[in-house]
Design an enzyme around this catalytic site. Structure first.
Site, mmCIF file in Angstrom:
data_model
loop_
_atom_site.group_PDB
_atom_site.id
_atom_site.type_symbol
_atom_site.label_atom_id
_atom_site.label_comp_id
_atom_site.label_asym_id
_atom_site.label_seq_id
_atom_site.Cartn_x
_atom_site.Cartn_y
_atom_site.Cartn_z
ATOM 1 C CB ILE A 15 15.281 50.924 -2.755
ATOM 2 C CG1 ILE A 15 15.755 50.936 -4.145
ATOM 3 C CG2 ILE A 15 13.861 50.093 -2.677
ATOM 4 C CD1 ILE A 15 16.455 49.569 -4.677
ATOM 5 C CG ASN A 28 6.605 36.500 -5.419
ATOM 6 O OD1 ASN A 28 5.876 36.361 -6.332
ATOM 7 N ND2 ASN A 28 6.333 36.952 -4.132
ATOM 8 N N GLY A 36 8.975 42.275 2.519
ATOM 9 C CA GLY A 36 10.478 42.927 2.286
ATOM 10 C C GLY A 36 10.345 43.982 1.278
ATOM 11 C CB VAL A 37 12.857 45.324 -0.831
ATOM 12 C CG1 VAL A 37 13.083 44.235 -1.735
ATOM 13 C CG2 VAL A 37 13.240 46.769 -1.605
ATOM 14 C CG ASP A 38 7.759 42.481 -4.001
ATOM 15 O OD1 ASP A 38 7.229 42.986 -4.820
ATOM 16 O OD2 ASP A 38 7.157 41.033 -4.265
ATOM 17 C CB SER A 121 18.582 36.302 -3.233
ATOM 18 O OG SER A 121 17.781 35.736 -4.479
ATOM 19 N N GLY A 123 17.597 38.402 1.938
ATOM 20 C CA GLY A 123 16.340 38.326 2.770
ATOM 21 C C GLY A 123 15.883 37.204 3.106
HETATM 22 N N1 AR6 Z 1 14.899 49.327 0.740
HETATM 23 C C1 AR6 Z 1 16.073 48.699 0.484
HETATM 24 N N2 AR6 Z 1 16.196 47.407 0.779
HETATM 25 C C2 AR6 Z 1 15.295 46.719 1.480
HETATM 26 C C3 AR6 Z 1 14.094 47.445 1.884
HETATM 27 C C4 AR6 Z 1 13.965 48.786 1.402
HETATM 28 N N3 AR6 Z 1 12.705 49.593 1.488
HETATM 29 N N4 AR6 Z 1 13.295 46.581 2.448
HETATM 30 C C5 AR6 Z 1 14.233 45.691 2.613
HETATM 31 N N5 AR6 Z 1 15.285 45.479 1.946
HETATM 32 P P1 AR6 Z 1 13.800 40.644 0.638
HETATM 33 P P2 AR6 Z 1 14.713 38.447 -1.054
HETATM 34 C C6 AR6 Z 1 16.320 44.637 1.928
HETATM 35 O O1 AR6 Z 1 13.530 39.706 1.601
HETATM 36 O O2 AR6 Z 1 15.516 37.756 -0.147
HETATM 37 C C7 AR6 Z 1 9.485 39.048 -0.896
HETATM 38 O O3 AR6 Z 1 8.302 38.572 -0.190
HETATM 39 C C8 AR6 Z 1 16.565 43.619 2.909
HETATM 40 O O4 AR6 Z 1 17.154 44.033 4.110
HETATM 41 O O5 AR6 Z 1 12.927 41.929 0.453
HETATM 42 O O6 AR6 Z 1 14.994 38.558 -2.552
HETATM 43 C C9 AR6 Z 1 9.292 38.625 -2.483
HETATM 44 O O7 AR6 Z 1 7.921 38.843 -2.564
HETATM 45 C C10 AR6 Z 1 17.502 42.657 2.306
HETATM 46 O O8 AR6 Z 1 18.768 42.703 2.419
HETATM 47 O O9 AR6 Z 1 13.997 39.959 -0.900
HETATM 48 C C11 AR6 Z 1 9.890 37.331 -2.573
HETATM 49 O O10 AR6 Z 1 8.738 36.414 -2.111
HETATM 50 C C12 AR6 Z 1 16.941 42.670 0.644
HETATM 51 O O11 AR6 Z 1 16.349 43.909 0.650
HETATM 52 C C13 AR6 Z 1 10.881 37.350 -1.466
HETATM 53 O O12 AR6 Z 1 10.521 38.217 -0.532
HETATM 54 C C14 AR6 Z 1 16.458 41.663 0.134
HETATM 55 O O13 AR6 Z 1 15.308 41.130 1.108
HETATM 56 C C15 AR6 Z 1 12.156 37.551 -2.104
HETATM 57 O O14 AR6 Z 1 13.327 37.523 -1.161
#
Ligand code: AR6
Length: 177
Positions: A15, A28, A36-38, A121, A123
């Site tokens: 993204i 968060n 993750g994406v954050d 949510s 991941g």
């Molecule tokens: N581009 C698109 N999608 C992505 C990318 C990217 N670069 N990287 C990961 N994903 P998550 P959550 C997908 O864990 O479950 C963080 O530490 C990934 O495969 O990023 O909402 C925050 O600070 C998954 O399908 O977010 C919070 O503490 C999706 O993004 C916590 O994680 C979401 O995974 C939030 O958890």
């Protein structure tokens, strides 16, 4: 990028690479970064993003807040806080729907014509992917039927398996019309 309807598209990839008016961050409640994406969004945007996030005083689960995109190709980042999955009995579905709605309202109010969502949510927060996908597609579809802005909504899937779930969910809506 596969075009499912004239308003909803599905893209497989990172993204942080998308040149859209706004990308949504699955953050968060501290809004001070994470994995993750954050983590990917903060790395790509640069330290100015964290500096602006520090001024926002966090964000409630189900709500969203907007910042600039800094070094990202996207103009804005809309930070939303998805629910942590706790078995489904703690209002998780409604909170997740609220993330999509609030993000779209903020995008509309800033005249964003294009917005991209990750799978919020699904991941670290462990929301079951098939249920989360249905909520994402259903909520976005309802919003686009009632609002002309944003004109185009992209579901940015990090892997092909997720993209398949989105294609199925959109097909189940009859092409998202
Ligand atoms: N581009 C698109 N999608 C992505 C990318 C990217 N670069 N990287 C990961 N994903 P998550 P959550 C997908 O864990 O479950 C963080 O530490 C990934 O495969 O990023 O909402 C925050 O600070 C998954 O399908 O977010 C919070 O503490 C999706 O993004 C916590 O994680 C979401 O995974 C939030 O958890």
């Amino acid at each position: 990028m596969s075009e499912i309807s004239d308003r909803i598209r599905i893209h497989t990839g990172d993204i942080t690479k998308l040149k859209v008016d706004a990308i949504v961050n699955a953050a968060n409640s501290s809004l001070l970064g994470g994995g993750g994406v954050d983590g990917a969004i903060h790395r790509a945007a640069g330290p100015e993003l964290l500096a602006e996030c520090r001024t926002l005083n966090g964000c409630r689960t189900g709500d969203a807040k907007l910042t600039k995109g800094y070094r990202l190709p996207a103009r804005y980042v809309i930070h939303t806080v998805g629910p942590v999955w706790q078995g489904g009995g703690k209002g998780e579905a409604e909170l997740l729907a609220s993330c999509y709605r609030r993000s779209l309202e903020i995008a509309r109010d800033h005249s964003c014509q294009t917005i991209a969502f990750p799978a919020i949510s699904t991941g670290v927060y462990r929301f079951p992917k098939d249920e989360a996908t249905g909520i994402a597609v259903g909520t976005v579809n309802a919003f686009t039927q009632q609002n002309s802005v944003p004109e185009s909504v992209i579901f940015c899937c990090f892997d092909e398996q997720t993209a398949k779930l989105y294609r199925e969910a959109v097909a189940a809506l009859g092409g998202a019309r």
